[in-house]
Motif scaffolding. Structure first.
Motif, short mmCIF file in Angstrom:
data_model
loop_
_atom_site.label_atom_id
_atom_site.label_comp_id
_atom_site.label_asym_id
_atom_site.label_seq_id
_atom_site.Cartn_x
_atom_site.Cartn_y
_atom_site.Cartn_z
N MET A 138 -3.49 30.36 -21.20
CA MET A 138 -2.30 30.19 -22.01
C MET A 138 -1.09 29.76 -21.19
O MET A 138 -0.05 29.42 -21.75
CB MET A 138 -1.97 31.51 -22.74
N VAL A 139 -1.20 29.82 -19.87
CA VAL A 139 -0.12 29.37 -18.98
C VAL A 139 -0.76 28.64 -17.81
O VAL A 139 -1.91 28.88 -17.45
CB VAL A 139 0.74 30.55 -18.45
N ASP A 140 -0.01 27.74 -17.20
CA ASP A 140 -0.51 27.01 -16.03
C ASP A 140 -0.88 27.97 -14.90
O ASP A 140 -1.86 27.75 -14.18
CB ASP A 140 0.54 26.02 -15.54
N ALA A 141 -0.07 29.03 -14.74
CA ALA A 141 -0.33 29.97 -13.66
C ALA A 141 -1.68 30.66 -13.80
O ALA A 141 -2.26 31.08 -12.80
CB ALA A 141 0.79 31.01 -13.61
N ALA A 142 -2.18 30.77 -15.02
CA ALA A 142 -3.49 31.40 -15.22
C ALA A 142 -4.60 30.57 -14.59
O ALA A 142 -5.58 31.11 -14.07
CB ALA A 142 -3.75 31.62 -16.70
N ARG A 143 -4.47 29.23 -14.65
CA ARG A 143 -5.46 28.39 -13.97
C ARG A 143 -5.47 28.66 -12.47
O ARG A 143 -6.54 28.83 -11.86
CB ARG A 143 -5.17 26.91 -14.22
N ASN A 144 -4.29 28.74 -11.86
CA ASN A 144 -4.21 29.01 -10.43
C ASN A 144 -4.82 30.37 -10.10
O ASN A 144 -5.52 30.53 -9.08
CB ASN A 144 -2.76 28.97 -9.97
N HIS A 145 -4.56 31.35 -10.96
CA HIS A 145 -5.13 32.69 -10.76
C HIS A 145 -6.65 32.65 -10.79
O HIS A 145 -7.33 33.30 -9.98
CB HIS A 145 -4.55 33.63 -11.83
N LEU A 146 -7.21 31.86 -11.71
CA LEU A 146 -8.67 31.75 -11.80
C LEU A 146 -9.26 31.05 -10.57
O LEU A 146 -10.26 31.49 -10.02
CB LEU A 146 -9.05 31.00 -13.07
N LEU A 147 -8.64 29.97 -10.17
CA LEU A 147 -9.14 29.25 -9.00
C LEU A 147 -9.08 30.12 -7.75
O LEU A 147 -9.99 30.11 -6.92
CB LEU A 147 -8.33 27.96 -8.80
N ASP A 148 -8.00 30.90 -7.64
CA ASP A 148 -7.87 31.80 -6.49
C ASP A 148 -8.94 32.88 -6.48
O ASP A 148 -9.26 33.44 -5.42
CB ASP A 148 -6.49 32.46 -6.48
#
Length: 359
Positions: A138-148
């Motif tokens: 739901m937010v761009d930051a969630a993608r980064n969190h998943l990749l991390d």
């Protein structure tokens, strides 16, 4: 072809959010296991929970849902739930047979090193998501969190949430009175105490300024005490449904909240920001987490202090023309980027993309 989806609810899930958006995706029939009857065109299966502790740990409720094992996996194309560390997500992963139905997990999480992930059984739920088919952010930051956290990008899609721009629409005439509105949970992490303190400073310069507070939560008594003092300009509106919130926002000159992080949470987006902007009013808030994804300049993101919040409020309360310009820009952006019908269709596209890959 109709997409058949089983939604597995958290025990304290709020209405008109993720489940509602799934029901608004084109060509999708949703059946929901839930404690409360959901809003929308949804088949409801009333459900109970095994809950050793009656508390809500952000989106990771310590609760298992009853009745999922009585549902037949072959009857559905998808099983969907909210957040990677919620225990119902782990249940959904275990319930599938041979990878059917497909599994989707919706996530807002923006903390790459979420402390809950270190604690069983939340860690087990997180690990179970590695076999999911779609992680819908739901937010761009969630993608980064998943990749991390080692999730492959091919599983991830980002679609920002929508707001009903018909319900949440500007007033015919912008507010003349210096009225500030707060429509968020009355909890420390949403900062109603900071907003109350800021309003005391605002009223030194604009004595007629008022604060209208809608919501409920652990700080309700603090707000009620302020409202009982006629010298504060505070009115406690109580709990309002979506239509009531929209009416309240239309009456306001400025929307204000003041989130602050906890050990396991930081502001992710904030649907209240979207609703306020759709109603054509400016936003004042503290900078927290990734709320800059929702609140863009010339709205004001400030440091976490009563003085900073007060000065930002005064910036808009002193200048009606500025409020009108910022409010109009906010409305235009919500229609362009966060319209509910458009965003729900985009969510449907994310599901369809995975379906095409799996076909």
């Amino acid at each position: 072809m109709t997409r058949r989806m089983l939604w597995v609810s958290l025990p304290d899930q709020r209405a008109r959010r993720e489940l509602y958006w799934m029901s608004r995706m084109p060509g999708t029939e949703v059946t929901a296991l839930a404690a409360q009857e959901p809003v929308g065109d949804i088949t409801w299966i009333p459900s109970t929970y095994r809950r050793p502790v009656k508390r809500f740990v952000e989106a990771g409720a310590l609760a298992w849902i009853d009745g999922l094992d009585r549902q037949e996996p072959a009857a559905y194309d998808w099983v969907t739930s909210l957040e990677l560390c919620s225990l119902v997500t782990g249940q959904a992963s275990d319930w599938r047979r041979g990878g059917q139905p497909l599994q989707a997990v919706i996530t807002w999480e923006n903390l790459s090193h979420q402390p809950l992930y270190k604690l069983p059984p939340y860690r087990n739920a997180l690990d179970s998501c590695r076999s999911a088919d779609l992680l819908l952010c739901m937010v761009d930051a969630a993608r980064n969190h998943l990749l991390d956290n080692g999730f492959p990008d091919r599983m991830i899609r980002v679609v920002k949430p929508g707001v009903d721009t018909t319900m949440f629409a500007p007033a015919d005439d912008p507010a003349l009175e210096p009225t500030v509105v707060f429509t968020s949970p009355l909890a420390p992490n949403k900062g109603i105490d900071r907003v109350l303190a800021a309003m005391r400073l605002v009223r030194r310069e604009i004595p007629q300024a008022r604060l209208l507070v809608a919501g409920d939560g652990p700080l309700r008594d603090k707000v009620a005490a302020a409202a009982a003092d006629r010298h504060t300009g505070v009115t406690l509106m109580g709990h309002l449904d979506a239509f009531g919130v929209a009416e309240l926002l239309r009456s306001a000159a400025v929307f204000c909240t003041a989130p602050r992080p906890t050990w396991k949470w930081t502001e992710q987006l904030g649907l209240a920001y979207l609703e306020a902007q759709a109603c054509g009013i400016p936003v004042v808030t503290t900078r927290c987490g990734t709320n800059d994804e929702a609140v863009h300049p010339p709205n004001l993101l400030v440091e976490d202090s009563a003085e900073a919040v007060a000065e930002a409020l005064l910036t808009f309360l002193r200048d009606r023309d500025l409020r009108i310009r910022v409010g109009a820009a906010n409305r235009a952006r919500m229609v362009a980027e966060h319209d509910l019908v458009t965003q729900c269709a985009r969510m449907g596209d994310a599901f369809a993309d995975i379906e095409a890959q799996r076909a």
